[in-house]
Design an enzyme around this catalytic site. Structure first.
Site, PDB file in Angstrom:
ATOM      1  N   SER A 273       0.832  -1.194   0.000  1.00  0.00           N
ATOM      2  CA  SER A 273       0.000   0.000   0.000  1.00  0.00           C
ATOM      3  C   SER A 273       0.877   1.258   0.000  1.00  0.00           C
ATOM      4  O   SER A 273       1.785   1.375   0.816  1.00  0.00           O
ATOM      5  CB  SER A 273      -0.886  -0.039   1.229  1.00  0.00           C
ATOM      6  N   GLY A 274       0.594   2.159  -0.930  1.00  0.00           N
ATOM      7  CA  GLY A 274       1.361   3.402  -1.001  1.00  0.00           C
ATOM      8  C   GLY A 274       2.597   3.276  -1.869  1.00  0.00           C
ATOM      9  O   GLY A 274       3.366   4.219  -2.009  1.00  0.00           O
TER      10      GLY A 274
ATOM     11  N   THR B 128      -1.544   2.405  -8.047  1.00  0.00           N
ATOM     12  CA  THR B 128      -2.636   3.098  -8.742  1.00  0.00           C
ATOM     13  C   THR B 128      -2.072   4.159  -9.676  1.00  0.00           C
ATOM     14  O   THR B 128      -2.511   4.305 -10.821  1.00  0.00           O
ATOM     15  CB  THR B 128      -3.592   3.715  -7.709  1.00  0.00           C
TER      16      THR B 128
ATOM     17  N   ASN C  79      -1.174   5.491   3.100  1.00  0.00           N
ATOM     18  CA  ASN C  79      -1.386   6.143   1.806  1.00  0.00           C
ATOM     19  C   ASN C  79      -2.605   7.045   1.914  1.00  0.00           C
ATOM     20  O   ASN C  79      -3.660   6.617   2.366  1.00  0.00           O
ATOM     21  CB  ASN C  79      -1.612   5.046   0.739  1.00  0.00           C
TER      22      ASN C  79
ATOM     23  N   SER D 271      -5.441   5.527  -0.641  1.00  0.00           N
ATOM     24  CA  SER D 271      -5.227   4.087  -0.732  1.00  0.00           C
ATOM     25  C   SER D 271      -6.435   3.415  -1.379  1.00  0.00           C
ATOM     26  O   SER D 271      -7.579   3.679  -1.014  1.00  0.00           O
ATOM     27  CB  SER D 271      -5.009   3.561   0.680  1.00  0.00           C
ATOM     28  N   SER D 272      -6.151   2.553  -2.340  1.00  0.00           N
ATOM     29  CA  SER D 272      -7.254   1.836  -2.982  1.00  0.00           C
ATOM     30  C   SER D 272      -7.695   0.763  -2.011  1.00  0.00           C
ATOM     31  O   SER D 272      -6.887  -0.051  -1.586  1.00  0.00           O
ATOM     32  CB  SER D 272      -6.796   1.180  -4.277  1.00  0.00           C
TER      33      SER D 272
ATOM     34  N   GLY E 130      -1.492  -5.010  -2.492  1.00  0.00           N
ATOM     35  CA  GLY E 130      -0.266  -5.806  -2.383  1.00  0.00           C
ATOM     36  C   GLY E 130      -0.276  -6.634  -1.116  1.00  0.00           C
ATOM     37  O   GLY E 130      -1.202  -6.581  -0.318  1.00  0.00           O
TER      38      GLY E 130
ATOM     39  N   GLU F 244       0.115  -7.824   2.415  1.00  0.00           N
ATOM     40  CA  GLU F 244      -0.027  -7.002   3.617  1.00  0.00           C
ATOM     41  C   GLU F 244       0.380  -7.801   4.847  1.00  0.00           C
ATOM     42  O   GLU F 244      -0.106  -8.900   5.072  1.00  0.00           O
ATOM     43  CB  GLU F 244      -1.466  -6.512   3.768  1.00  0.00           C
TER      44      GLU F 244
HETATM   45  N1  LIG Z   1       5.195   7.981 -10.046  1.00  0.00           N
HETATM   46  C1  LIG Z   1       4.833   8.779  -9.056  1.00  0.00           C
HETATM   47  N2  LIG Z   1       5.181  10.102  -9.098  1.00  0.00           N
HETATM   48  C2  LIG Z   1       4.818  10.914  -8.095  1.00  0.00           C
HETATM   49  N3  LIG Z   1       4.117  10.538  -7.029  1.00  0.00           N
HETATM   50  C3  LIG Z   1       3.745   9.247  -6.933  1.00  0.00           C
HETATM   51  C4  LIG Z   1       4.068   8.316  -7.952  1.00  0.00           C
HETATM   52  N4  LIG Z   1       3.582   7.136  -7.600  1.00  0.00           N
HETATM   53  C5  LIG Z   1       2.955   7.333  -6.411  1.00  0.00           C
HETATM   54  N5  LIG Z   1       3.044   8.599  -6.021  1.00  0.00           N
HETATM   55  C6  LIG Z   1       2.520   9.192  -4.771  1.00  0.00           C
HETATM   56  O1  LIG Z   1       2.275   8.157  -3.879  1.00  0.00           O
HETATM   57  C7  LIG Z   1       0.937   8.135  -3.473  1.00  0.00           C
HETATM   58  C8  LIG Z   1       0.470   6.708  -3.325  1.00  0.00           C
HETATM   59  O2  LIG Z   1       0.427   6.073  -4.566  1.00  0.00           O
HETATM   60  P1  LIG Z   1      -0.721   5.048  -4.973  1.00  0.00           P
HETATM   61  O3  LIG Z   1      -2.043   5.523  -4.510  1.00  0.00           O
HETATM   62  O4  LIG Z   1      -0.538   4.741  -6.359  1.00  0.00           O
HETATM   63  O5  LIG Z   1      -0.313   3.811  -4.095  1.00  0.00           O
HETATM   64  P2  LIG Z   1      -0.922   2.363  -4.200  1.00  0.00           P
HETATM   65  O6  LIG Z   1       0.220   1.447  -4.416  1.00  0.00           O
HETATM   66  O7  LIG Z   1      -2.004   2.322  -5.149  1.00  0.00           O
HETATM   67  O8  LIG Z   1      -1.428   2.143  -2.748  1.00  0.00           O
HETATM   68  P3  LIG Z   1      -2.701   1.336  -2.278  1.00  0.00           P
HETATM   69  O9  LIG Z   1      -2.345  -0.075  -2.321  1.00  0.00           O
HETATM   70  O10 LIG Z   1      -2.893   1.841  -0.908  1.00  0.00           O
HETATM   71  O11 LIG Z   1      -3.780   1.719  -3.179  1.00  0.00           O
HETATM   72  C9  LIG Z   1       0.164   8.848  -4.556  1.00  0.00           C
HETATM   73  O12 LIG Z   1      -0.967   9.456  -4.051  1.00  0.00           O
HETATM   74  C10 LIG Z   1       1.194   9.869  -5.019  1.00  0.00           C
HETATM   75  O13 LIG Z   1       1.144  11.000  -4.192  1.00  0.00           O
HETATM   76 MG   LIG Z   2      -3.940   2.121  -5.058  1.00  0.00          MG
END
Ligand SMILES: Nc1ncnc2c1ncn2[C@@H]1O[C@H](COP(=O)(O)OP(=O)(O)OP(=O)(O)O)[C@@H](O)[C@H]1O
Ligand SMILES: [Mg+2]
Length: 1107
Positions: A110-111, A115, A160, A163-164, A390, A392
């Protein structure tokens, strides 16, 4: 400088290594160090073969601009620095060009940026795929589905801010050209427990906060909501506001996105009503009430909220109220109603809220799918993007983590399978011997969870369905019995004594050794969550709602469709959907993005090595590298390899003419690379060890430097030499000019010195001569002077004598005259009185006249009438006499002149006179004709034997025989003709043969026209209707126009007694056959010198240009 360089390989300007496969030595430390080094240089992407490892930068990097998209577009995977775009491009191109369905598997905790990565992939594909209004709408709808799903399915967690809280798999569908047609979204297991309770520091789903912050007052009124977060029990308050998140603005974005995706206004309204109802459900509170029969009962504390919910959702208030107080159990056609105590009432309330929300979410996905589904039925190519939670591992891991980790276990399995498969396929394709690779296969763990008989999920289901008391503990007991001997299962209660002493493992827990590490699960809540129970009374109450959306969300509430069978458990549902997903993924070509989170603080620039290490471990990245390197660490098509290293060998540099493979063979032999280090595939060279590649790279670098030095050396040499040669040439030019100048100056100096010397000498000589001459002259002059003085004296003396003599004589004469005068005056005084003055005057006048005539007699001019001389007038008063005398004299001499004429001459002069009357002052040609005698017969026909026939044909006397130019009526060109004028006729004959062409009786000639200018053109007009006038009037040009016109006039007059009309005008009309043509004389623009030219301009105009 680095920016300007054109990259051709990922090996160029690499920070650390761009591909972990090349890491040497390969260890966890070197792996992490490499990631860190790259991360510190803002290189967040690194490859493991074709897998992209992405580290969340937690800041926006300038690497996703449209320029970057263009840079990566249509480039080979290893051509540029590692980037998510490279993977997207590769996937999209093999989908489009090789017709291979693709899936992009994004994993990480997560984070970690899953996404964001999925959105980047989608936006890249949207940017490079086809364009056009329809395609753009599809793209826009696909992209805009993200904000909608994120609002309802994402929440702020401690890890996050966005977070999704659900798994998402999206199939994007393309047509054969690679244009997007639509998509299908599948969602997995929304974390619905969040609706009613959030851990500390986390929030509920975004949409709740967005509505309260962003909705207008009017909308809030309609939804019966208040803007104050603290009014709602379901909203956690400690972290209601998130830094950097503008809920109000996001609400507008979401509504806009919903509109684009295709939600109708009434649909949006219904959705918001359901969300509001969920929020308000949380505010319903219960209080205990004891019943007479001793059973606990609950009652709703404040019914106001319930009333509003019912108004909002169209549910009968009493029905809902009852559903919160009673539970009806149906068994064997018997309905038994039991009351709910307070705890059960709260459980029912929360279950309803969770169910409402999660069903709404699933409905939203279905609704979006309806909008974005492909409209055509053509064969589709598919690109799936999987953004799933992912692995956890928390302190307290529950059913959700178990499910999520199971999913990841499955994903890891297909990852291993597909990676190995791909590797193996490549070896087979390239005809390289396959070496067996040892790797950990997690199928055994999957089996532990999903086995239909002995799997944990199966046992959980069994436990849930079992009659009798079922608790989480009985479930754990069961697990202990069945799984005790499984290698990957650990538990304190296990009869196997292995873990009895492991105090880190509490009694209420079991531990699974996942591929990514051991995870301890709290067994509490497993049964409940698996059952996912919603009392039937509630679902029936919902179905009864006068709200089409809510009704649709609870189909099982329909009493007509009552189903006594238990609904499938959450676990089995998830297992089924994961299995479908896996099957789906297995048919596609996988592309992996492994996301890594650099720190727990959501902060940029911090790289927590321990945290990263942990993720690297459980993501199995090192294993991934090992698998990839087990056979050959590096491979490259022959062409690219040769292009990159050809400078290392003389035979291949600068050009290799043969096939690329042979070139690489030569190259490797030359470099003496041990044979076991590489293998030749069909199209690629396989290099076993990264060392070898780096050796090649080092050699290349060294060689490039040498080459650069060589080029620099040659260039500098060339530049210096060119400069030197230029200087040398310039020096010679300057020297030669200077020498010339110096010599010129020297010469000038010598010359002027010579002249000075010469002039001095000449001057000296001249002066000497002058002196001599002067002396001689003076001597001569002295004699002359003396003689002159002498003669002068003599002369003056003589003069004086003569003067004396003359004076004396004159004195005598004067005295004499005076004396005579005196005498005469005295004698004639008496006669002078009356008219002496007049007499003297007349006498004097007479004397003067006498003298005038006598003088005139001697000064008379010649008798020629053209002699203009006449003596000057002697006295003014004789002026008129003098003029009269001149006139008389002229008349007289003219008469004398005329008197000499013979008859012949007279005739000639008569003609001349006639000509003068006709043409003088009218035609500019006339003055020139005065001096020319009129000869008439210029052409002596009789003497020329050629014209004998012509002569014979003309019996009469010929008045004019002359060659004229006849102007062609059609085009204005000239043709020579003999022009004969006789007493009665005008004849035209051919000049060469003398053959008569036309004969015109003089009676038919009506007019002659000509210009006033200096040309010889004339038109002979004929009587209309006469025999000769068939072709129309004649236009001639002749050198003797005046004579011819005069003679024509005279002859006509004498023959017909009529005066021939002669028109003199610069524009006249002639009749050419049927046309009346204007003959126009234009002065000036003469190209042919002084010869007039004639041109027929059109059928109305004939232009004669005269000089
Ligand atoms: N390539 C990137 N460039 C800039 N910021 C990023 C990038 N990837 C992620 N982030 C930052 O990290 C934060 C978390 O990313 P994201 O929501 O994609 O995580 P995730 O893996 O989907 O987490 P979760 O499993 O909780 O959904 C985003 O809101 C953004 O601020
Ligand atoms: Mg996500």
């Amino acid at each position: 400088m680095a920016k300007m360089e054109v990259k051709t390989s990922l090996l160029d300007n690499m920070i650390g290594v761009g591909d972990m496969v090349l890491l040497e030595p390969l260890s966890e430390d070197s792996f992490i160090n490499n990631l860190k080094k790259r991360f510190d240089h803002s290189e967040i992407y690194t490859y493991i073969g074709s897998v992209v490892v992405s580290i969340n930068p937690y800041r926006s990097l300038p690497i996703y601009s449209p320029e970057k998209v263009e840079e990566y577009r249509n480039r080979n995977f290893y051509e540029l620095s590692p980037h998510i775009f490279a993977l997207s491009d590769e996937a999209y191109r093999s989908l489009r060009d090789q017709d291979k369905d693709q899936c992009i598997l994004i994993t990480g905790e997560s984070g970690a940026g899953k996404t964001e990565a999925s959105k980047l992939v989608m936006s890249y594909v949207a940017a490079v795929c086809g364009k056009g209004a329809e395609v753009n709408q599809v793209k826009e709808q696909l992209l805009q589905s993200n904000p909608v799903l994120e609002a309802f399915g994402n929440a702020k967690t401690v890890r996050n801010d966005n977070s999704s809280r659900f798994g998402k798999y999206m199939d994007i569908e393309f047509d054969f050209k690679g244009d997007p047609l639509g998509g299908v979204i599948s969602n997995y297991l929304l974390e619905k427990s969040r609706v009613v309770k959030q851990p500390r520091g986390e929030r509920n789903f975004h949409i709740f906060y967005q509505i309260l912050s962003g909705a207008s007052d009017d909308l809030l009124n309609k939804l019966k909501l208040e803007r104050d977060f603290s009014r709602y029990n379901y909203l956690s308050l400690d972290s209601a506001r998130v830094n950097g998140v503008d809920d109000a603005m996001n609400f507008r974005t979401v509504r806009n996105a919903m509109q684009i995706v295709g939600f109708m206004d009434h649909e949006t309204q219904s959705i918001l009503e359901v969300v509001a109802a969920v929020l308000k459900l949380g505010n319903i509170e219960f209080k205990p009430e004891s019943r007479v029969n001793g059973l606990d009962e609950s009652k709703i504390k404040d019914k106001n909220e319930l009333k509003e919910i019912c108004e909002l959702t169209g549910i009968d208030q009493s029905v809902l109220e009852r559903a919160f107080s009673f539970r009806t159990v149906e068994a064997k056609q018997e309905k038994v109603s039991t009351t709910l105590n307070v705890a059960q009432a709260y459980y029912a309330r929360d279950a309803l809220a969770k169910n409402l929300y999660s069903r709404l979410f699933s409905w939203l996905v279905t609704r979006i799918n309806e909008s974005i589904k492909a409209q055509t039925k053509v064969r589709k190519k598919v690109m799936g993007v999987l953004d799933i939670y992912g692995f956890e591992i928390f302190e307290d891991n529950s059913f959700e983590q178990f499910i999520i980790n199971y999913c990841n276990e499955k994903l890891q399995q297909i990852f291993i399978e597909l990676t190995l498969k791909e590797e193996q396929e490549e070896y087979i394709r390239e005809d390289i011997e396959w070496t067996h690779i040892e790797y950990f296969n997690n199928a055994i763990i999957c089996d532990l969870i999903e086995n239909n008989q002995t799997g944990i999920l199966a046992m959980l289901d069994e436990e849930c369905l079992r009659p009798g008391t079922v608790t989480d503990d009985t479930f754990l007991e069961k697990l202990n019995q069945i799984c005790a001997t499984h290698q990957h299962f650990e538990s304190r209660m296990s009869k196997c004594s292995r873990f009895l002493n492991d105090t880190s493992l509490p009694h209420s827990c079991f531990r699974i050794q996942h591929y990514a590490g051991k995870v301890m699960y709290q067994v509490e809540g497993f049964v409940d969550k698996n059952n996912d129970l919603l009392y039937r009374d509630l679902s029936q109450a919902m179905w009864k709602a006068n709200h089409s959306l809510i009704k649709a969300l609870f189909p099982e509430g329909n009493p007509a469709k009552i189903n006594l069978k238990r609904p499938p458990t959450a676990g089995s549902q998830f297992k089924a959907s994961v299995s479908t997903l896996m099957k789906n993924l297995q048919t596609k070509n996988p592309n992996y993005i492994r996301c890594i989170k650099p720190n727990d603080k959501k902060a940029a620039h911090i790289f927590n090595e321990a945290l990263v290490c942990h993720q690297v471990r459980y993501l199995g990245l090192l294993e991934n590298v090992r698998v990839r390197r087990a056979g050959y660490a590096f491979r490259q098509p022959y062409e690219l390899c040769l292009e990159r290293y050809k400078m290392l060998c003389k035979q291949t540099w600068p050009h290799w003419r043969g096939p690329a493979r042979a070139g690489v063979e030569v190259l490797f032999n030359e470099l003496e690379i041990p044979e076991e280090e590489y293998s030749f595939g069909r199209s690629k060279i396989f290099i076993r060890n990264p060392r070898t590649l780096f050796k090649l790279e080092d050699l290349r670098k060294q060689r490039l430097e040498d080459l650069a030095t060589l080029i620099q050396k040659i260039y500098r040499g060339w530049k210096c030499r060119t400069h030197f040669l230029l200087m040398k040439r310039s020096q010679i030019v300057i020297a030669s000019w200077y020498r010339r100048y110096a010599q010129q100056k020297k010469y000038q100096r010598i010359k002027s010195s010579a002249i000075v010397v010469q002039s001095y000498i000449r001057g000296w000589k001249a002066r000497k001569l002058l002196r001599e001459l002067k002396h001689q002259k003076r001597c001569k002059e002295a004699a002359t002077t003396i003689a002159a003085y002498w003669h002068g004296t003599q002369a003056r003396r003589e003069l004086r004598r003569l003067k004396e003599e003359a004076r004396n004589k004159h004195a005598i004469a004067v005295v004499w005259a005076y004396w005579l005068g005196y005498k005469v005056r005295r004698e004639y005084r008496k006669f002078f009185r009356a008219n002496a003055g007049r007499k003297i005057y007349e006498f004097t006048l007479q004397k003067i006249m006498q003298k005038y005539f006598l003088e005139m007699k001697n000064k008379m001019p010649s008798l020629s009438p053209i002699d203009k001389n006449w003596p000057a007038r002697p006295y003014l008063f004789l002026d008129s006499t003098h003029k009269e005398l001149k006139r008389i004299f002229h008349l007289w001499r003219c008469k004398k002149y005329r008197d000499q004429f013979t008859d012949q001459q007279k005739l000639v002069y008569e003609e001349k006179l006639e000509a003068s009357e006709l043409f003088k002052d009218k035609k500019a040609l006339y003055p020139a004709s005065v001096g020319q005698p009129f000869q008439g017969a210029y052409l002596e026909i009789s003497k020329n034997p050629k014209y004998k026939r012509l002569k014979d044909a003309v019996e009469e006397k010929i008045i004019i025989a002359e060659v004229v130019n006849k102007i062609n009526r059609a085009n204005g060109k000239c043709a020579s003709r003999i022009f004969l004028l006789t007493k009665n006729n005008v004849l035209l004959a051919d000049q060469k043969s003398g053959h008569i062409k036309s004969e015109v009786p003089l009676g038919d000639v009506t007019k002659v026209s000509m210009s006033s200018q200096n040309d010889g053109f004339f038109a002979v007009h004929l009587k209309e209707g006469s025999g000769a006038a068939g072709k129309g009037d004649f236009l001639f040009s002749s050198d003797h126009l005046i004579e011819m016109a005069t003679k024509l006039y005279r002859t006509t007059l004498s023959q017909t007694k009529q005066k021939l009309s002669i028109e003199i005008s610069d524009e006249f009309l002639v009749q050419f056959r049927q046309d009346k043509v204007c003959v126009k004389f234009i002065q000036g623009n003469q190209k042919n010198g002084n010869i007039p030219t004639c041109k027929r301009k059109n059928n109305r105009l004939l232009e004669v240009a005269v000089p």
